[in-house]
Design a protein around this motif. Structure first.
Motif, short mmCIF file in Angstrom:
data_model
loop_
_atom_site.label_atom_id
_atom_site.label_comp_id
_atom_site.label_asym_id
_atom_site.label_seq_id
_atom_site.Cartn_x
_atom_site.Cartn_y
_atom_site.Cartn_z
N ARG A 1 -77.14 -37.79 -6.73
CA ARG A 1 -77.27 -36.40 -7.17
C ARG A 1 -75.92 -35.71 -7.13
O ARG A 1 -75.08 -35.99 -6.29
CB ARG A 1 -78.26 -35.64 -6.29
N ARG A 2 -75.72 -34.78 -8.04
CA ARG A 2 -74.52 -33.95 -7.99
C ARG A 2 -74.52 -33.14 -6.69
O ARG A 2 -75.58 -32.75 -6.21
CB ARG A 2 -74.49 -33.01 -9.21
N PRO A 3 -73.38 -32.88 -6.08
CA PRO A 3 -72.02 -33.11 -6.59
C PRO A 3 -71.45 -34.47 -6.24
O PRO A 3 -70.31 -34.77 -6.56
CB PRO A 3 -71.22 -32.00 -5.89
N PHE A 4 -72.24 -35.32 -5.58
CA PHE A 4 -71.72 -36.62 -5.13
C PHE A 4 -71.75 -37.66 -6.24
O PHE A 4 -70.99 -38.62 -6.22
CB PHE A 4 -72.52 -37.09 -3.91
N GLY A 5 -72.64 -37.48 -7.20
CA GLY A 5 -72.74 -38.40 -8.32
C GLY A 5 -73.00 -37.64 -9.60
O GLY A 5 -72.85 -36.41 -9.65
N LEU B 1 -83.68 -35.43 -11.63
CA LEU B 1 -84.45 -36.49 -11.01
C LEU B 1 -85.85 -35.97 -10.76
O LEU B 1 -86.06 -35.07 -9.95
CB LEU B 1 -83.80 -36.93 -9.69
N GLU B 2 -86.82 -36.53 -11.50
CA GLU B 2 -88.18 -36.03 -11.43
C GLU B 2 -89.14 -37.16 -11.08
O GLU B 2 -89.02 -38.28 -11.60
CB GLU B 2 -88.58 -35.39 -12.77
N GLU C 1 -97.69 -38.73 -4.26
CA GLU C 1 -97.48 -39.95 -3.47
C GLU C 1 -96.01 -40.30 -3.24
O GLU C 1 -95.72 -41.23 -2.49
CB GLU C 1 -98.18 -41.13 -4.17
N ILE C 2 -95.10 -39.60 -3.87
CA ILE C 2 -93.67 -39.90 -3.70
C ILE C 2 -93.06 -38.92 -2.69
O ILE C 2 -93.20 -37.70 -2.84
CB ILE C 2 -92.92 -39.81 -5.04
N ILE C 3 -92.38 -39.46 -1.71
CA ILE C 3 -91.69 -38.64 -0.72
C ILE C 3 -90.28 -38.37 -1.24
O ILE C 3 -89.47 -39.29 -1.37
CB ILE C 3 -91.63 -39.35 0.64
N CYS C 4 -90.01 -37.13 -1.55
CA CYS C 4 -88.71 -36.77 -2.13
C CYS C 4 -88.54 -35.26 -1.98
O CYS C 4 -89.25 -34.49 -2.65
CB CYS C 4 -88.64 -37.20 -3.60
N CYS D 1 -83.21 -33.73 -3.11
CA CYS D 1 -83.10 -34.96 -3.91
C CYS D 1 -83.74 -34.76 -5.28
O CYS D 1 -83.05 -34.72 -6.29
CB CYS D 1 -83.73 -36.13 -3.17
N CYS D 2 -85.05 -34.59 -5.34
CA CYS D 2 -85.74 -34.42 -6.62
C CYS D 2 -85.57 -32.99 -7.13
O CYS D 2 -85.66 -32.02 -6.38
CB CYS D 2 -87.23 -34.73 -6.47
N THR D 3 -85.37 -32.88 -8.42
CA THR D 3 -85.17 -31.56 -9.04
C THR D 3 -86.48 -30.95 -9.51
O THR D 3 -86.54 -29.74 -9.75
CB THR D 3 -84.22 -31.68 -10.23
N CYS D 4 -87.54 -31.75 -9.63
CA CYS D 4 -88.84 -31.24 -10.06
C CYS D 4 -89.90 -32.25 -9.70
O CYS D 4 -89.63 -33.46 -9.63
CB CYS D 4 -88.83 -30.97 -11.58
N CYS D 5 -91.12 -31.77 -9.48
CA CYS D 5 -92.20 -32.64 -9.03
C CYS D 5 -93.41 -32.58 -9.96
O CYS D 5 -93.93 -31.48 -10.23
CB CYS D 5 -92.64 -32.25 -7.62
N GLY D 6 -93.87 -33.74 -10.43
CA GLY D 6 -95.15 -33.86 -11.10
C GLY D 6 -95.23 -33.32 -12.51
O GLY D 6 -94.24 -33.13 -13.20
#
Length: 294
Positions: free
Chosen positions: A260-264, A269-270, A276-279, A283-288
């Motif tokens: 993820r930015r700013p490191f990458g 990332l959705e 069921e996903i742990i994020c 880390c994740c920018t949006c869910c579901g």
């Protein structure tokens, strides 16, 4: 002087080289007499008009325009039973768009067999009710293929057989089923992949991590299962990764989050982090499902 007419461009000899009349509210049909321009005409752009060319009478003359390099008749009412095989005579074609026309019927490999210079093919929005023919799959210069919402059938085993594919978007085709093949890791030229709202199942293969030039990948709204492979964290150029609305479980791998930015470079990332996903939000920018603009 026709060279001064709107939408027409002539060559140095004063002969018509380009017809560019996209989005002009044209009605009627493209006259077969256009074939008289076959020696000089290399571009026809009629995209987004109300033209209705039907059957052999309205399509066969296109096969006489053998110097065409660019043919754009998408979002018109060109009508035929399948894609006219006469288009296969246009061996100089580099870009072809017949999306959202009335070309309804099975794809015939003979139409594509001789299009060895074709780089860009847009064929969304028609009803083919067939798989992609091998002659299309193996076109030596094809880099861009768009065939969403076109009633394609089959699986994705064909992807590694596409010699130069750069961007492949085949969304909204429920007839595309099966798993993501492990051989997809051989598709080293692939940079952009979108296979959403199809019928994919099974795990995400770790071999996707071999596609080191991948920049964007959309796999949402399928029935993918298992965990998200950490090998996707090897994709250092990735900017967009959308995996929501599947049956994936487990934790988003830390090395993907590390992209993820700013490191990458990863900007979007959705996943199903509302299920069921742990994020977490770092880390994740949006869910579901809410991430998808329905």
């Amino acid at each position: 002087d026709v060279c001064n007419w709107y939408g027409l461009t002539c060559n140095e000899e004063g002969r018509i080289q380009k017809i560019e009349l996209d989005t002009n509210g044209l009605t009627g049909f493209l006259p077969p007499e256009t074939a008289y321009l076959h020696e000089s005409l290399n571009t026809i752009d009629l995209y987004n008009n109300l033209l209705h060319n039907k059957g052999d009478e309205g399509n066969s003359f296109l096969g006489e325009l053998t110097n065409l390099e660019y043919l754009f008749i998408g979002s018109t009412s060109f009508e035929y039973d399948g894609v006219p095989t006469v288009l296969g005579r246009l061996t100089k074609l580099q870009e072809l768009d017949f999306s959202y026309t009335l070309y309804f019927g099975a794809l015939n490999g003979d139409t594509f067999a001789s299009l060895s210079n074709l780089k860009y093919l847009v064929m969304d929005g028609n009803a083919y009710n067939s798989s992609l023919p091998e002659q299309l799959i193996q076109l030596p210069e094809l880099e861009y293929l768009y065939s969403g919402f076109s009633f394609l059938e089959g699986d994705l085993e064909f992807i590694p057989r596409m010699p130069k594919i750069f961007e492949l978007w085949i969304d909204d085709n429920p007839g595309i089923a099966g798993t993501l093949p492990t051989t997809i890791g051989q598709s080293s030229t692939l940079v952009s992949l979108s296979v959403t709202n199809c019928n994919l199942s099974g795990p995400i293969p770790s071999e996707l991590g071999q596609l080191t030039d991948m920049v964007q990948m959309w796999l949402y709204d399928n029935s993918l299962t298992g965990t998200i492979p950490s090998e996707l964290g090897h994709l250092i150029k990735m900017k967009t990764l959308n995996l929501q609305m599947n049956q994936l479980v487990g934790e988003m791998p830390a090395n993907i989050c590390g992209r993820r930015r700013p490191f990458g470079r990863l900007e979007e990332l959705e996943a199903d982090c509302d299920g069921e996903i742990i994020c977490d939000e770092t880390c994740c920018t949006c869910c579901g499902e809410q991430c998808i603009d329905l």
